[in-house]
Design an enzyme around this catalytic site. Structure first.
Site, PDB file in Angstrom:
ATOM      1  N   GLY A 105      -2.790  -3.921   9.237  1.00 59.74           N
ATOM      2  CA  GLY A 105      -2.011  -4.600  10.275  1.00 59.74           C
ATOM      3  C   GLY A 105      -1.301  -5.851   9.804  1.00 59.74           C
ATOM      4  O   GLY A 105      -0.969  -6.722  10.610  1.00 59.74           O
TER       5      GLY A 105
ATOM      6  N   HIS B 295      -1.333  -1.282  -4.303  1.00 60.43           N
ATOM      7  CA  HIS B 295      -2.587  -0.946  -3.610  1.00 60.43           C
ATOM      8  C   HIS B 295      -2.632   0.560  -3.354  1.00 60.43           C
ATOM      9  O   HIS B 295      -1.731   1.118  -2.724  1.00 60.43           O
ATOM     10  CB  HIS B 295      -2.637  -1.733  -2.293  1.00 60.43           C
ATOM     11  CG  HIS B 295      -3.903  -1.592  -1.511  1.00 60.43           C
ATOM     12  ND1 HIS B 295      -5.022  -2.375  -1.730  1.00 60.43           N
ATOM     13  CD2 HIS B 295      -4.222  -0.768  -0.481  1.00 60.43           C
ATOM     14  CE1 HIS B 295      -5.971  -2.044  -0.864  1.00 60.43           C
ATOM     15  NE2 HIS B 295      -5.516  -1.058  -0.098  1.00 60.43           N
TER      16      HIS B 295
ATOM     17  N   MET C 155     -12.131   4.394  -0.269  1.00 61.75           N
ATOM     18  CA  MET C 155     -12.802   4.624   1.023  1.00 61.75           C
ATOM     19  C   MET C 155     -13.543   5.951   0.908  1.00 61.75           C
ATOM     20  O   MET C 155     -13.204   6.955   1.544  1.00 61.75           O
ATOM     21  CB  MET C 155     -11.753   4.656   2.146  1.00 61.75           C
ATOM     22  CG  MET C 155     -11.223   3.263   2.467  1.00 61.75           C
ATOM     23  SD  MET C 155      -9.651   3.323   3.323  1.00 61.75           S
ATOM     24  CE  MET C 155      -8.543   3.381   1.926  1.00 61.75           C
TER      25      MET C 155
ATOM     26  N   ASP D 264      -4.860   3.724  -1.820  1.00 61.96           N
ATOM     27  CA  ASP D 264      -5.924   4.018  -0.854  1.00 61.96           C
ATOM     28  C   ASP D 264      -6.458   5.434  -1.034  1.00 61.96           C
ATOM     29  O   ASP D 264      -5.774   6.398  -0.708  1.00 61.96           O
ATOM     30  CB  ASP D 264      -5.376   3.883   0.571  1.00 61.96           C
ATOM     31  CG  ASP D 264      -5.077   2.444   0.926  1.00 61.96           C
ATOM     32  OD1 ASP D 264      -6.035   1.660   1.004  1.00 61.96           O
ATOM     33  OD2 ASP D 264      -3.891   2.116   1.103  1.00 61.96           O
TER      34      ASP D 264
ATOM     35  N   GLY E 164      -8.916   3.988   7.242  1.00 63.04           N
ATOM     36  CA  GLY E 164      -8.640   5.422   7.390  1.00 63.04           C
ATOM     37  C   GLY E 164      -7.193   5.752   7.698  1.00 63.04           C
ATOM     38  O   GLY E 164      -6.749   6.865   7.414  1.00 63.04           O
ATOM     39  N   PHE E 165      -6.477   4.793   8.240  1.00 58.32           N
ATOM     40  CA  PHE E 165      -5.101   5.085   8.649  1.00 58.32           C
ATOM     41  C   PHE E 165      -4.215   3.858   8.467  1.00 58.32           C
ATOM     42  O   PHE E 165      -4.672   2.729   8.657  1.00 58.32           O
ATOM     43  CB  PHE E 165      -5.056   5.505  10.129  1.00 58.32           C
ATOM     44  CG  PHE E 165      -5.933   6.688  10.422  1.00 58.32           C
ATOM     45  CD1 PHE E 165      -5.460   7.994  10.233  1.00 58.32           C
ATOM     46  CD2 PHE E 165      -7.242   6.509  10.832  1.00 58.32           C
ATOM     47  CE1 PHE E 165      -6.293   9.082  10.467  1.00 58.32           C
ATOM     48  CE2 PHE E 165      -8.085   7.594  11.070  1.00 58.32           C
ATOM     49  CZ  PHE E 165      -7.606   8.882  10.887  1.00 58.32           C
ATOM     50  N   GLY E 166      -2.966   4.104   8.138  1.00 59.65           N
ATOM     51  CA  GLY E 166      -1.970   3.042   8.130  1.00 59.65           C
ATOM     52  C   GLY E 166      -1.449   2.815   9.540  1.00 59.65           C
ATOM     53  O   GLY E 166      -1.714   3.612  10.454  1.00 59.65           O
ATOM     54  N   GLY E 167      -0.731   1.725   9.717  1.00 60.68           N
ATOM     55  CA  GLY E 167      -0.020   1.491  10.974  1.00 60.68           C
ATOM     56  C   GLY E 167      -0.878   1.115  12.167  1.00 60.68           C
ATOM     57  O   GLY E 167      -0.448   1.236  13.308  1.00 60.68           O
TER      58      GLY E 167
ATOM     59  N   MET F   5     -11.373  -5.974   5.604  1.00 61.72           N
ATOM     60  CA  MET F   5     -10.575  -5.019   6.385  1.00 61.72           C
ATOM     61  C   MET F   5     -10.238  -5.646   7.739  1.00 61.72           C
ATOM     62  O   MET F   5     -11.129  -6.103   8.449  1.00 61.72           O
ATOM     63  CB  MET F   5     -11.340  -3.712   6.602  1.00 61.72           C
ATOM     64  CG  MET F   5     -11.494  -2.832   5.371  1.00 61.72           C
ATOM     65  SD  MET F   5      -9.966  -2.455   4.506  1.00 61.72           S
ATOM     66  CE  MET F   5      -9.026  -1.571   5.758  1.00 61.72           C
TER      67      MET F   5
ATOM     68  N   HIS G   3      -8.429   1.005  -3.734  1.00 63.55           N
ATOM     69  CA  HIS G   3      -9.312   0.841  -2.575  1.00 63.55           C
ATOM     70  C   HIS G   3      -9.965   2.185  -2.288  1.00 63.55           C
ATOM     71  O   HIS G   3      -9.316   3.087  -1.751  1.00 63.55           O
ATOM     72  CB  HIS G   3      -8.444   0.339  -1.392  1.00 63.55           C
ATOM     73  CG  HIS G   3      -9.202   0.164  -0.120  1.00 63.55           C
ATOM     74  ND1 HIS G   3      -8.568  -0.030   1.088  1.00 63.55           N
ATOM     75  CD2 HIS G   3     -10.531   0.130   0.149  1.00 63.55           C
ATOM     76  CE1 HIS G   3      -9.478  -0.164   2.040  1.00 63.55           C
ATOM     77  NE2 HIS G   3     -10.667  -0.062   1.505  1.00 63.55           N
TER      78      HIS G   3
ATOM     79  N   SER H 276       0.845  -1.202   0.000  1.00 68.79           N
ATOM     80  CA  SER H 276       0.000   0.000   0.000  1.00 68.79           C
ATOM     81  C   SER H 276       0.877   1.248   0.000  1.00 68.79           C
ATOM     82  O   SER H 276       1.696   1.447   0.892  1.00 68.79           O
ATOM     83  CB  SER H 276      -0.905   0.002   1.229  1.00 68.79           C
ATOM     84  OG  SER H 276      -1.400   1.311   1.425  1.00 68.79           O
TER      85      SER H 276
ATOM     86  N   GLY I 252       1.211  -1.976   4.201  1.00 68.92           N
ATOM     87  CA  GLY I 252       1.688  -0.608   4.046  1.00 68.92           C
ATOM     88  C   GLY I 252       2.892  -0.341   4.912  1.00 68.92           C
ATOM     89  O   GLY I 252       4.041  -0.381   4.461  1.00 68.92           O
ATOM     90  N   SER I 253       2.647  -0.091   6.217  1.00 69.47           N
ATOM     91  CA  SER I 253       3.757   0.271   7.100  1.00 69.47           C
ATOM     92  C   SER I 253       4.787  -0.845   7.225  1.00 69.47           C
ATOM     93  O   SER I 253       5.985  -0.571   7.333  1.00 69.47           O
ATOM     94  CB  SER I 253       3.224   0.680   8.476  1.00 69.47           C
ATOM     95  OG  SER I 253       2.373  -0.307   8.997  1.00 69.47           O
TER      96      SER I 253
ATOM     97  N   ASP J 222      -6.542  -6.484   4.440  1.00 65.59           N
ATOM     98  CA  ASP J 222      -5.898  -5.161   4.482  1.00 65.59           C
ATOM     99  C   ASP J 222      -5.939  -4.595   5.895  1.00 65.59           C
ATOM    100  O   ASP J 222      -7.015  -4.370   6.447  1.00 65.59           O
ATOM    101  CB  ASP J 222      -6.667  -4.233   3.518  1.00 65.59           C
ATOM    102  CG  ASP J 222      -6.060  -2.841   3.405  1.00 65.59           C
ATOM    103  OD1 ASP J 222      -4.971  -2.599   3.959  1.00 65.59           O
ATOM    104  OD2 ASP J 222      -6.701  -1.994   2.732  1.00 65.59           O
TER     105      ASP J 222
END
Ligand code: DX5
Ligand code: ZN
Length: 222
Positions: free
Chosen positions: A180, A35, A70, A37, A145-148, A140, A68, A10, A200-201, A178
């Site tokens: 964590g 990916h 959102m 977002d 809404g947020f990475g990490g 999900m 993706h 991501s 992502g992270s 998607d």
């Protein structure tokens, strides 16, 4: 025989001051998808990026795009998403589409692949009557809404339920997860029956992006 696990890094956790360098790393990696977002500050409490960034990323990515959305009313943007390239999957949220069947048909009519995404509190049963019409169901494993964020463990059970539904219907819909995803959670997801993992992270905060993708990719699936 175990299937090949697919990885979709991501871009949300990439360095936005130097996106081309990070997209180039994805291009040179074993990643299967890129990916992307998109957040509108309405469907989710955050804003990420829109078409100028999507177009720039699409122009240099050599990987298929997994978009993706959102956002509310994602159907408004089907023509603009279609223009991003030949190999694009458009993922819309179940919770954002009261007329989901129509939206999925409209996406597929353009020649794009279509996916439906479920928030953590939305049961797998909600895709019972659409699973055969989509190319992918995205589960999900964090609130979008947020990475990490931290992985929500009930996702493992939802993967198994979705796998059972897909097998019962005799279809080939892909299961993507998607949120964590990292080298600790990914083996559990692969074993539970996921086909594609978004990360992502875990990818972009690692010291070696290409090596981390290689390690994720080498995990064994169900
Ligand atoms: C979150 C996004 C994710 C995000 C995942 O709403 O949909 O794709 O980038 O980030 P990580 O892998 O850090 O949980
Ligand atoms: Zn995402």
């Amino acid at each position: 025989m175990a299937k090949e696990l697919k990885i979709a890094p991501s871009l949300l956790s990439a360095n936005f001051a130097n996106l081309s360098e990070d997209i180039d790393k994805i291009n040179r990696s074993e990643a299967d998808w890129l990916h992307l977002d998109v957040m509108d500050g309405v469907f989710v409490p955050n804003i990420s990026f829109g078409f100028p960034v999507l177009k720039a990323a699409a122009g240099i990515s050599t990987k298929p795009l997994d978009i993706h959305l959102m956002i509310v009313e994602p159907e408004k943007f089907i023509p603009q998403i279609r223009e991003l390239g030949e190999d694009v999957l458009m993922n819309v949220h179940y919770e954002a589409c009261p007329h989901l069947h129509r939206v999925i048909q409209e996406i597929k009519n353009t020649g794009m692949k279509a996916g439906v995404t479920l928030n953590p509190a939305t049961p797998v049963a909600m895709v019972t009557d659409i699973v055969e019409d989509v190319d992918m169901v995205l589960l999900m494993s964090v609130n979008p809404g947020f990475g990490g964020q931290k992985f929500i463990p009930h996702t493992i059970r939802k993967i198994a339920e979705l796998r059972e539904l897909i097998e019962r219907k005799g279809v080939h819909t892909l299961i993507e997860v998607d949120g964590g995803v990292n080298l600790q959670t990914a083996p559990l997801l692969a074993e539970a029956g996921a086909d594609i993992l978004v990360a992502g992270s875990a990818v972009f905060n690692s010291p070696d992006v290409i090596e981390t993708i290689r390690q994720l990719k080498s995990l064994k699936t169900l």
